[in-house]
Structures are given as structure tokens and as C-alpha cells.
Write an enzyme that holds these catalytic residues in place. Structure first.
Site, PDB file in Angstrom:
ATOM      1  N   ASP A 134      72.392 -10.322  33.563  1.00 55.97           N
ATOM      2  CA  ASP A 134      70.931 -10.309  33.309  1.00 55.97           C
ATOM      3  C   ASP A 134      70.184 -10.744  34.566  1.00 55.97           C
ATOM      4  OD1 ASP A 134      68.608  -9.976  31.905  1.00 55.97           O
ATOM      5  OD2 ASP A 134      68.699 -11.937  30.915  1.00 55.97           O
ATOM      6  N   ILE A 160      58.836 -25.900  29.936  1.00 62.68           N
ATOM      7  CA  ILE A 160      58.665 -25.114  31.171  1.00 62.68           C
ATOM      8  C   ILE A 160      59.253 -23.721  31.024  1.00 62.68           C
ATOM      9  CG2 ILE A 160      58.584 -27.120  32.694  1.00 62.68           C
ATOM     10  CD1 ILE A 160      61.517 -26.727  33.272  1.00 62.68           C
ATOM     11  N   GLY A 161      59.774 -23.382  29.842  1.00 63.73           N
ATOM     12  CA  GLY A 161      60.293 -22.046  29.640  1.00 63.73           C
ATOM     13  C   GLY A 161      60.929 -21.907  28.276  1.00 63.73           C
ATOM     14  N   GLY A 196      63.564 -19.109  25.926  1.00 62.97           N
ATOM     15  CA  GLY A 196      64.444 -17.951  25.952  1.00 62.97           C
ATOM     16  C   GLY A 196      64.962 -17.655  24.566  1.00 62.97           C
TER      17      GLY A 196
END
Length: 554
Positions: free
Chosen positions: A534, A399-400, A402
Site C-alpha cells: 500500500d 493525528i490520523g 485508518g
């Protein structure tokens, strides 16, 4: 008959004549008599009341006999009386208050009788009194304050009675006192620190066997002034024995060059024996026994005479002449060195143990991957469980992604959903990021911040290190998907929400408030304060109720 024929006798001195019997009451007929001296005989019975008729009498000396009964109260009628000397008899009863009217009396000697009661306050009216001797009676009560009114008083003997209370401070201001003894009573209190300054002519001070406390005043060294009667009088005898004095023997007493007797035994004095005692040329008697003195005993001066020095029952005294039977100071020094060495060794050993324990604790703390509050949950979730929950970390559940790892959707054994962030340990700083994120998110508590559900630090099936963080699953994805390109997958899971990219104004405002609340908490409330490094839409996730959650603080 003799008494009648001798009415004009002016002075009658029969001292030490071996006379005895009763003193005739006709003595009162000697109306011209000025001096009656019958001392050191064997007269007995009561002193005749008729003596009160001798109004011209100056000296009445009846001491060292066997007179009994009470003192005649009408002695007060002898208004010219200068000397009343009744020592060493068997008189009983109280000292008559009427004696206070003898304004010319210079000497009052009533020692060694059986007198009782208190010292009458009327004695303070004897303005000419120089010598007061009341020792060895049964007198009780306190020393009257009126005594301090007798400015000419030089000689005070009150020892061997049952006097109580404190010595009136005003008495210590009577600068003419030469001799002051209150030994063997029940007096208490302390010696005022200024005693040597206010009694500069004192040469005999005796406080033996009372309940005095405090320290020995250094000002006693000043009791060496000049006196008009005796040229260069100095303190010769100082007895403070059998009390509760504490502290050290004052070094200032070394100036008392005329000191002949010093007795401070049976107190709580401590410290070393002062060296000046060996330099006092006239010192003939020194009693320091039953104290807490320590150190080396001198081999000079009075310490060379074992019969003049008493130092038994002290602690750790050594040296001195052989007759004193003290241990050698060398053996004492060896004992002291041994004790000090043992104590230091024990201290160093304890210090080493502490340093070892501290370093081990610090090392354990530094090498630990995660600190409280996750330490107790460390590795509760195993690699096997996460592997099964994410279908072998299937691409379908991604789902993601990085810079530090990939995020998978996983289903727990209870049927709940979690987001699993699997760190790419090959990336520089990934392990540090794992520890930092655990420590940071482990101490914060806010509804608008992402929460770690659990952690996993283990090994995969190939023997490689494996680290993962488990977060709450955010069904509505990131804010970026809703604002920009959208995320159809999230819409399929939560069909009741708007399609991505169609947030209403109020929803946008609510999410903005959620983000602001989280940032305010990080910057101002939590301890230690955290600066989000961030903050962007992709790091703001939305839960089932479209509540914004800030995560990945960078």
C-alpha cells in the site's frame, strides 16, 4: 684301527645300537663313505671336523644323540651331501653360512638344539632343498626373504624360536609347500587373503602363539588341491590360536572336508559358531575357547564329543550337550527378549516425551501473540500509561485514522512524543494485523522505515481487549499533506520547515530517494523479503529533518 682298516666302507648304519662315547676323528678317513647313520644312540662331544673330508658323503644322520659344541664349518666341503640330519642334540652357536654351498642338499634337520643367531640368508642357495626343520632352538631375527627362492620346498618347521617381523609375502607364493609351522614365535602381520589360492597343496598350517592380526582368509578353503606325491591332499590341521584375529569364522571353510584339527582359541573372533563344523566328518579336535562367540551350540558331529570340543570363555553361548555345561538357549532368549523389551520401552517413553514437548512448544509458539524480538517487551507499556499519555485518548490528540484503528499523539513520562496506533479490534482482521505488523517491523532495520518503539496488549478500564503499537513521532506529518491539502497543525509544531505544499525540487528528490531506498531494502535485502502492499503519499511520513519514512505496508 678299525677306521683305518675300513677305508672302503660305503655305508655305515649304526642307528639305535646303544652306542656311546665320542665320535672318533678317524671317521674322516672313510673316504669312500656315502652314508653315515648314527641316529638314536648316546654319542657325545663335538662332531669331528674331519667329517668335512668325506667329500663323497650323501647322507649324514647324527640325530637323537648328545653331540655338543658348534656345527663343523667345513661341512660345506661335502659337496654331494643330500641329507643333513642333526636333530635332538646339544649343538650351540650359529648355523654356518657355509651351508649355503651345499647345492645338492634336500633335507636340513637341525631341530631341538640350542642354536642361536639368525637364519642365514645363504639357505636361499640350497636350490634342491625340500625339507627345512629348525624348530625348538633359540633362533632370532626375521625369516630371510631368500627362503622364497626354494621353489621345491614342501616342509617348513620354524616353530619354538624367537623369530620376529613379518613372514615374507613371497613365501606364500611357494605353491609346493605342504607343511608350514611358525608357532610360538614373535611374528606379526596378517595372513594374505590369497593364501589358499597360492598354497593349494597345504595340509598343515600352524600359526599358534604369535602376534598375527586381521581376519581368517576365506581362501583357505582352496587349500585342497592335488599333489603329485600324495593323492588328494587336503588341509588337515589349522591352528591360529593365541593371536589377535578378529571377525567371524569364514563359512567358506566348510569345504575343507578333510579337516581333522581346528584351533582358533584365544583370539577376538565373534559371531555364531558356523553350522558347517558339525558336518565335518573327520574333525576330531575343535578349540574355539576364549573368543567372543555367541549363539546356540550344535548337538551334531564333533559337538557330541565333549572331550574333543573346547568352547569355554565365550560370550552368550548356549545349548549343546549337557557335558558342555552351557545354559539353555530358552533362558538366554528370555533374557534377550527382556532386554529388547526394556530398550524399546525406554525408547518409546523418550519418543512420547519428545512429542509432548514438541507439541507444547509448537502450541505455545502458535498461541503467542507476538514473537521475538518483541516478546521480551510485551506489555511493558500498560493501558494506564497510554491513557494518561494521550489525555484519555482525547480527540484533540488524534493525528490520523485508518481502516484498522486511530493514531494518537502521546507524551511519554520523559517528555518525548510518540504516535500510538490503537487498533479497532471490532474490525475483522485487526488482531491479525497487529501480530503481522509486529513480526514484520520487528525484524527490519532501515533508516527510511517506520520503527516500532513498543507495544501494548492489555485490557481497558471496561474489561475489553486493548492492543496498540507505539511508533516514533513524525513531526512533519505525511508526504500527502505537503503535496496536497497541507496540515497547519504540523506547521505549528515545526515552524522552521516550509509550509505544506511548498516542497522544493531537491527536497522532493531527497524524499523520493528515501522511499526508493526503503522499498529496495524490503524487496531485496531483508529476510524474509517483504512486498509493500500500500505504497502512497499518506503512508510516507517525514521526521524533523524531512527524511522520508515508509510505513503501513498493508
Amino acid at each position: 684301527m678299525w677306521w683305518t682298516a675300513s677305508r672302503r666302507v660305503v655305508s655305515l648304519n649304526l642307528m639305535s645300537k646303544g652306542l656311546g662315547g665320542l665320535l672318533s676323528p678317524h671317521v674322516g678317513n672313510l673316504s669312500f663313505l656315502r652314508n653315515l647313520v648314527l641316529q638314536n644312540n648316546s654319542f657325545r662331544g663335538e662332531i669331528p671336523q674331519s667329517i668335512g673330508h668325506l667329500f663323497r658323503l650323501h647322507h649324514l644322520v647324527l640325530g637323537i644323540n648328545s653331540f655338543s659344541g658348534q656345527m663343523p664349518t667345513n661341512l660345506s666341503q661335502c659337496s654331494n651331501l643330500e641329507i643333513l640330519y642333526l636333530i635332538d642334540n646339544q649343538l650351540v652357536g650359529k648355523i654356518p653360512d657355509e651351508l649355503g654351498s651345499l647345492s645338492k642338499l634336500r633335507v636340513l634337520g637341525l631341530s631341538r638344539n640350542n642354536l642361536a643367531g639368525s637364519i642365514p640368508h645363504s639357505i636361499g642357495n640350497l636350490s634342491q632343498l625340500c625339507k627345512l626343520s629348525l624348530r625348538k632352538n633359540g633362533l632370532q631375527g626375521e625369516i630371510p626373504k631368500t627362503l622364497s627362492k626354494l621353489y621345491g620346498l614342501t616342509f617348513v618347521q620354524l616353530m619354538n624360536n624367537q623369530l620376529t617381523g613379518e613372514i615374507p609375502l613371497a613365501i606364500f607364493n611357494m605353491s609346493n609347500i605342504l607343511y608350514f609351522s611358525v608357532s610360538n614365535n614373535q611374528l606379526r602381520g596378517s595372513i594374505p587373503p590369497y593364501i589358499g589360492d597360492t598354497l593349494p597343496s597345504l595340509f598343515f598350517l600352524d600359526f599358534l602363539s604369535n602376534f598375527f592380526t586381521g581376519v581368517i582368509p576365506p581362501s583357505l578353503s582352496n587349500a585342497s588341491g592335488l599333489h603329485s606325491i600324495s593323492k588328494c591332499l587336503v588341509l588337515e590341521r589349522l591352528s591360529l590360536a593365541v593371536n589377535s584375529f578378529h571377525g567371524e569364522i569364514p563359512l567358506a571353510l566348510g569345504t575343507l572336508r578333510g579337516l581333522q584339527e581346528l584351533d582358533v582359541s584365544h583370539n577376538n573372533l565373534s559371531g555364531e559358531i558356523p553350522s558347517f563344523l558339525a558336518q565335518l566328518t573327520f574333525l576330531k579336535y575343535l578349540n574355539l575357547s576364549s573368543n567372543k562367540l555367541e549363539g546356540e551350540v550344535s548337538k551334531q558331529g564333533v559337538f557330541l564329543n565333549a572331550s574333543a570340543v573346547f568352547i569355554f570363555k565365550n560370550r552368550n553361548l548356549c545349548g549343546g550337550i549337557a557335558e558342555l555345561n552351557l545354559p539353555s538357549c530358552k533362558s538366554n532368549k528370555v533374557k534377550v527378549i527382556a532386554i529388547v523389551t526394556a530398550v524399546l520401552s525406554f525408547f518409546i517413553w523418550c519418543l512420547c516425551l519428545f512429542i509432548f514437548w514438541y507439541k507444547r512448544k509448537k502450541l505455545k509458539k502458535n498461541t503467542s501473540s507476538i514473537v521475538f524480538p518483541f516478546e521480551h517487551k510485551f506489555s511493558i507499556i500498560s493501558y494506564k500509561e497510554l491513557f494518561r499519555a494521550s489525555d484519555g485518548f482525547s480527540e484533540i490528540n488524534v493525528i490520523g485514522k485508518g481502516s484498522y484503528g486511530t493514531i494518537y499523539k502521546a507524551t511519554t513520562q520523559e517528555g518525548g512524543l510518540v504516535a500510538v496506533k490503537v487498533l479497532n479490534l471490532g474490525h475483522i482482521g485487526a488482531s491479525k494485523s497487529f501480530i503481522s505488523e509486529c513480526r514484520t517491523l520487528g525484524v527490519i532495520r532501515h533508516r527510511n522505515l517506520m520503527k516500532i518503539v513498543n507495544v501494548c496488549s492489555s485490557m481497558d478500564y471496561h474489561g475489553n481487549d486493548f492492543k496498540a503499537l507505539l511508533y516514533e513521532y513524525m513531526a512533519n506529518g505525511s508526504l500527502e499533506n505537503w503535496i496536497h491539502q497541507g496540515n497547519e497543525e504540523d506547521v505549528e509544531h515545526e515552524h522552521e520547515h516550509r509550509k505544506p505544499g511548498h516542497l522544493g525540487l531537491m527536497q522532493r528528490l531527497d524524499i523520493a530517494i528515501d522511499i526508493a531506498s526503503a522499498i529496495k531494502y524490503l524487496h531485496e535485502v531483508c529476510s524474509p523479503k517483504i512486498v509493500h502492499g500500500d505504497l502512497k503519499p499518506s503512508n510516507v511520513l517525514l521526521d524533523n529533518e524531512m527524511i522520508g519514512r515508509v510505513g503501513d505496508s498493508g
